[in-house]
Design a protein around this motif. Sequence first.
Motif, PDB file in Angstrom:
ATOM      1  N   SER A 252       0.821  -1.212   0.000  1.00 58.28           N
ATOM      2  CA  SER A 252       0.000   0.000   0.000  1.00 58.28           C
ATOM      3  C   SER A 252       0.853   1.258   0.000  1.00 58.28           C
ATOM      4  CB  SER A 252      -0.931   0.002   1.215  1.00 58.28           C
ATOM      5  OG  SER A 252      -1.757   1.156   1.210  1.00 58.28           O
ATOM      6  N   SER A 253       1.875   1.295   0.853  1.00 61.90           N
ATOM      7  CA  SER A 253       2.694   2.509   0.935  1.00 61.90           C
ATOM      8  C   SER A 253       3.573   2.678  -0.300  1.00 61.90           C
ATOM      9  CB  SER A 253       3.568   2.483   2.193  1.00 61.90           C
ATOM     10  OG  SER A 253       4.507   1.422   2.150  1.00 61.90           O
ATOM     11  N   SER A 254       3.744   1.593  -1.078  1.00 60.88           N
ATOM     12  CA  SER A 254       4.515   1.677  -2.311  1.00 60.88           C
ATOM     13  C   SER A 254       3.650   2.046  -3.510  1.00 60.88           C
ATOM     14  CB  SER A 254       5.217   0.342  -2.593  1.00 60.88           C
ATOM     15  OG  SER A 254       6.106  -0.006  -1.553  1.00 60.88           O
ATOM     16  N   MET A 255       2.403   1.586  -3.508  1.00 63.88           N
ATOM     17  CA  MET A 255       1.557   1.817  -4.686  1.00 63.88           C
ATOM     18  C   MET A 255       0.849   3.167  -4.638  1.00 63.88           C
ATOM     19  SD  MET A 255      -1.961  -0.319  -4.261  1.00 63.88           S
ATOM     20  CE  MET A 255      -2.547   0.551  -5.701  1.00 63.88           C
ATOM     21  N   HIS A 256       0.695   3.753  -3.458  1.00 64.98           N
ATOM     22  CA  HIS A 256       0.131   5.095  -3.351  1.00 64.98           C
ATOM     23  C   HIS A 256       1.247   6.119  -3.552  1.00 64.98           C
ATOM     24  CE1 HIS A 256      -3.203   2.992  -1.257  1.00 64.98           C
ATOM     25  NE2 HIS A 256      -3.941   3.993  -1.713  1.00 64.98           N
ATOM     26  N   TYR A 257       1.085   6.985  -4.521  1.00 67.19           N
ATOM     27  CA  TYR A 257       2.080   8.029  -4.752  1.00 67.19           C
ATOM     28  C   TYR A 257       2.013   9.089  -3.656  1.00 67.19           C
ATOM     29  CZ  TYR A 257       3.032   6.291  -9.470  1.00 67.19           C
ATOM     30  OH  TYR A 257       3.405   5.531 -10.544  1.00 67.19           O
ATOM     31  N   TYR A 258       3.136   9.774  -3.435  1.00 64.60           N
ATOM     32  CA  TYR A 258       3.181  10.863  -2.466  1.00 64.60           C
ATOM     33  C   TYR A 258       3.846  12.066  -3.127  1.00 64.60           C
ATOM     34  CZ  TYR A 258       3.914  13.476   1.822  1.00 64.60           C
ATOM     35  OH  TYR A 258       3.889  14.448   2.791  1.00 64.60           O
ATOM     36  N   GLY A 259       3.181  13.196  -3.065  1.00 64.70           N
ATOM     37  CA  GLY A 259       3.706  14.429  -3.641  1.00 64.70           C
ATOM     38  C   GLY A 259       3.283  14.625  -5.078  1.00 64.70           C
ATOM     39  N   ASN A 260       2.987  15.856  -5.428  1.00 64.26           N
ATOM     40  CA  ASN A 260       2.554  16.223  -6.784  1.00 64.26           C
ATOM     41  C   ASN A 260       1.308  15.463  -7.224  1.00 64.26           C
ATOM     42  OD1 ASN A 260       4.818  17.989  -7.163  1.00 64.26           O
ATOM     43  ND2 ASN A 260       6.090  16.193  -7.556  1.00 64.26           N
ATOM     44  N   VAL A 261       0.442  15.162  -6.269  1.00 64.06           N
ATOM     45  CA  VAL A 261      -0.803  14.460  -6.573  1.00 64.06           C
ATOM     46  C   VAL A 261      -1.940  15.479  -6.567  1.00 64.06           C
ATOM     47  CG1 VAL A 261      -2.445  12.714  -5.813  1.00 64.06           C
ATOM     48  CG2 VAL A 261       0.004  12.275  -5.616  1.00 64.06           C
ATOM     49  N   ASP A 262      -2.507  15.716  -7.731  1.00 66.15           N
ATOM     50  CA  ASP A 262      -3.598  16.678  -7.824  1.00 66.15           C
ATOM     51  C   ASP A 262      -4.791  16.111  -8.580  1.00 66.15           C
ATOM     52  OD1 ASP A 262      -2.632  16.621 -10.400  1.00 66.15           O
ATOM     53  OD2 ASP A 262      -1.862  18.666 -10.390  1.00 66.15           O
ATOM     54  N   SER A 263      -4.778  14.800  -8.808  1.00 62.05           N
ATOM     55  CA  SER A 263      -5.860  14.150  -9.546  1.00 62.05           C
ATOM     56  C   SER A 263      -5.910  12.684  -9.150  1.00 62.05           C
ATOM     57  CB  SER A 263      -5.638  14.288 -11.054  1.00 62.05           C
ATOM     58  OG  SER A 263      -6.443  13.371 -11.776  1.00 62.05           O
ATOM     59  N   VAL A 264      -7.093  12.085  -9.244  1.00 64.84           N
ATOM     60  CA  VAL A 264      -7.223  10.662  -8.956  1.00 64.84           C
ATOM     61  C   VAL A 264      -6.351   9.830  -9.892  1.00 64.84           C
ATOM     62  CG1 VAL A 264      -9.212  10.297 -10.479  1.00 64.84           C
ATOM     63  CG2 VAL A 264      -8.881   8.790  -8.519  1.00 64.84           C
ATOM     64  N   LEU A 265      -6.047  10.355 -11.084  1.00 65.70           N
ATOM     65  CA  LEU A 265      -5.178   9.651 -12.023  1.00 65.70           C
ATOM     66  C   LEU A 265      -3.759   9.501 -11.479  1.00 65.70           C
ATOM     67  CD1 LEU A 265      -6.186  11.263 -15.446  1.00 65.70           C
ATOM     68  CD2 LEU A 265      -6.594   8.909 -14.743  1.00 65.70           C
ATOM     69  N   LYS A 266      -3.381  10.346 -10.553  1.00 64.36           N
ATOM     70  CA  LYS A 266      -2.010  10.353 -10.036  1.00 64.36           C
ATOM     71  C   LYS A 266      -1.898   9.769  -8.625  1.00 64.36           C
ATOM     72  CE  LYS A 266      -1.103  14.560 -12.717  1.00 64.36           C
ATOM     73  NZ  LYS A 266      -0.745  15.989 -12.640  1.00 64.36           N
ATOM     74  N   GLN A 267      -2.988   9.202  -8.113  1.00 58.67           N
ATOM     75  CA  GLN A 267      -2.970   8.744  -6.724  1.00 58.67           C
ATOM     76  C   GLN A 267      -2.301   7.388  -6.543  1.00 58.67           C
ATOM     77  OE1 GLN A 267      -7.031   8.935  -5.351  1.00 58.67           O
ATOM     78  NE2 GLN A 267      -7.053  11.161  -5.264  1.00 58.67           N
ATOM     79  N   THR A 268      -2.478   6.492  -7.512  1.00 55.54           N
ATOM     80  CA  THR A 268      -1.962   5.136  -7.336  1.00 55.54           C
ATOM     81  C   THR A 268      -1.307   4.613  -8.606  1.00 55.54           C
ATOM     82  OG1 THR A 268      -4.042   4.115  -8.030  1.00 55.54           O
ATOM     83  CG2 THR A 268      -3.789   4.557  -5.675  1.00 55.54           C
ATOM     84  N   GLN A 269      -0.479   3.603  -8.418  1.00 59.50           N
ATOM     85  CA  GLN A 269       0.030   2.820  -9.526  1.00 59.50           C
ATOM     86  C   GLN A 269      -0.455   1.372  -9.330  1.00 59.50           C
ATOM     87  OE1 GLN A 269       4.294   2.047  -9.527  1.00 59.50           O
ATOM     88  NE2 GLN A 269       4.446   2.791  -7.425  1.00 59.50           N
ATOM     89  N   VAL A 270      -0.199   0.524 -10.302  1.00 61.95           N
ATOM     90  CA  VAL A 270      -0.611  -0.878 -10.231  1.00 61.95           C
ATOM     91  C   VAL A 270       0.629  -1.741 -10.068  1.00 61.95           C
ATOM     92  CG1 VAL A 270      -1.764  -2.776 -11.416  1.00 61.95           C
ATOM     93  CG2 VAL A 270      -2.637  -0.438 -11.660  1.00 61.95           C
ATOM     94  N   LEU A 271       0.683  -2.512  -8.987  1.00 64.32           N
ATOM     95  CA  LEU A 271       1.811  -3.400  -8.710  1.00 64.32           C
ATOM     96  C   LEU A 271       1.362  -4.836  -8.945  1.00 64.32           C
ATOM     97  CD1 LEU A 271       3.214  -1.819  -5.421  1.00 64.32           C
ATOM     98  CD2 LEU A 271       3.846  -1.305  -7.776  1.00 64.32           C
ATOM     99  N   LYS A 272       1.732  -5.403 -10.070  1.00 64.03           N
ATOM    100  CA  LYS A 272       1.296  -6.769 -10.372  1.00 64.03           C
ATOM    101  C   LYS A 272       2.397  -7.622 -10.985  1.00 64.03           C
ATOM    102  CE  LYS A 272      -0.732  -5.606 -14.893  1.00 64.03           C
ATOM    103  NZ  LYS A 272      -1.957  -5.696 -15.723  1.00 64.03           N
ATOM    104  N   HIS A 273       3.644  -7.161 -10.917  1.00 67.59           N
ATOM    105  CA  HIS A 273       4.739  -7.965 -11.440  1.00 67.59           C
ATOM    106  C   HIS A 273       4.883  -9.235 -10.603  1.00 67.59           C
ATOM    107  CE1 HIS A 273       8.774  -8.931 -13.003  1.00 67.59           C
ATOM    108  NE2 HIS A 273       8.417  -8.180 -14.029  1.00 67.59           N
ATOM    109  N   TRP A 274       5.454 -10.287 -11.197  1.00 67.64           N
ATOM    110  CA  TRP A 274       5.498 -11.586 -10.532  1.00 67.64           C
ATOM    111  C   TRP A 274       6.216 -11.541  -9.187  1.00 67.64           C
ATOM    112  CZ3 TRP A 274      10.135 -13.632  -9.173  1.00 67.64           C
ATOM    113  CH2 TRP A 274      11.274 -13.160  -9.836  1.00 67.64           C
TER     114      TRP A 274
END
Length: 306
Positions: A252-274
């Motif tokens: 959770s703390s890795s997939m949620h971005y911190y800083g320069n977040v001004d849109s829901v598009l910039k809030q999270t990334q997807v972590l699904k690598h093996w």
Amino acid sequence: MAIESNQSEQEKVALIRQAIRESGDHWRRKVPILANTNLIGLSIFIASIMGVCVSAYFYLNGTINALVCILVVAILTSLLHELEHDLIHWQYFKNNKLIHHFMMLGVWIFRPGTINPWIRRHLHFLHHKTSGTEKDIEERGIGNGQAYTALRWWIMFDPVFGNIAKILLGNESRKAFRVARLLAAYFPFGIVAVSVWYLFLGYHLTSGVSHLLGASVAWSDTTLVLMSYINQAVVILIAPHYLRSFCLIFISSSMHYYGNVDSVLKQTQVLKHWYFWPLQLFCFNFGSTHGIHHFVVGEPFYIRQL
């Protein structure tokens, strides 16, 4: 449905939300029972708690060893975490407060070491409003926005004492008040769990070091009896909590971005690598699916998986 590069962020978000809702509706039409959210939520709640109890029984009578019990309970309680998250968003029994709050209490008891879910509800709603900013207390409380120092790793392993250390080492005012407020948020189950955990570690560390030095500790009979119960509690509930919690917090703390977040598009990334799967196993594939929740909060966790 395709997103074009020349579309505004609002248009992109609207298209993503539309696609998520259409996918959820598709699955509910395809498998009608999925529309019965209350029934599914309560069934998962009962099955998970029964699974924990059965695992504890098999461990105590010697049918399974400690490692198997810890792994099974960690996986089962990851389901309870997802239920808690959906309960926080009032997705189960919104019109039956007795059952709703009974489930809130149940998922808290069987996940000792976690924050009071009624307090977390306020923090989580704030998280959605302020994700990726300094005001996002929930994510900052699990290390988000902090460098990967020893302190961040401590917070990820143990948010209670890790955050106490962060407060005491920081420049904040009213440190005693902040520590007291943090402890109150984890009272009583979290305080009991963390106390049992450090008693367990302290006892076995002392015994282990003494053995390596060729000495032995003359523990009293009362201490030995107490430790026999503590050892069982650690295997059945406490160690599974710390395993599951660390996996979830790291993801959770890795997939949620911190800083320069001004849109829901910039809030999270997807972590699904093996290589994330050993962690995903104990947080119910959180890294792959949680980003969906930031766009549409009303879909329960099993629909997000689909």
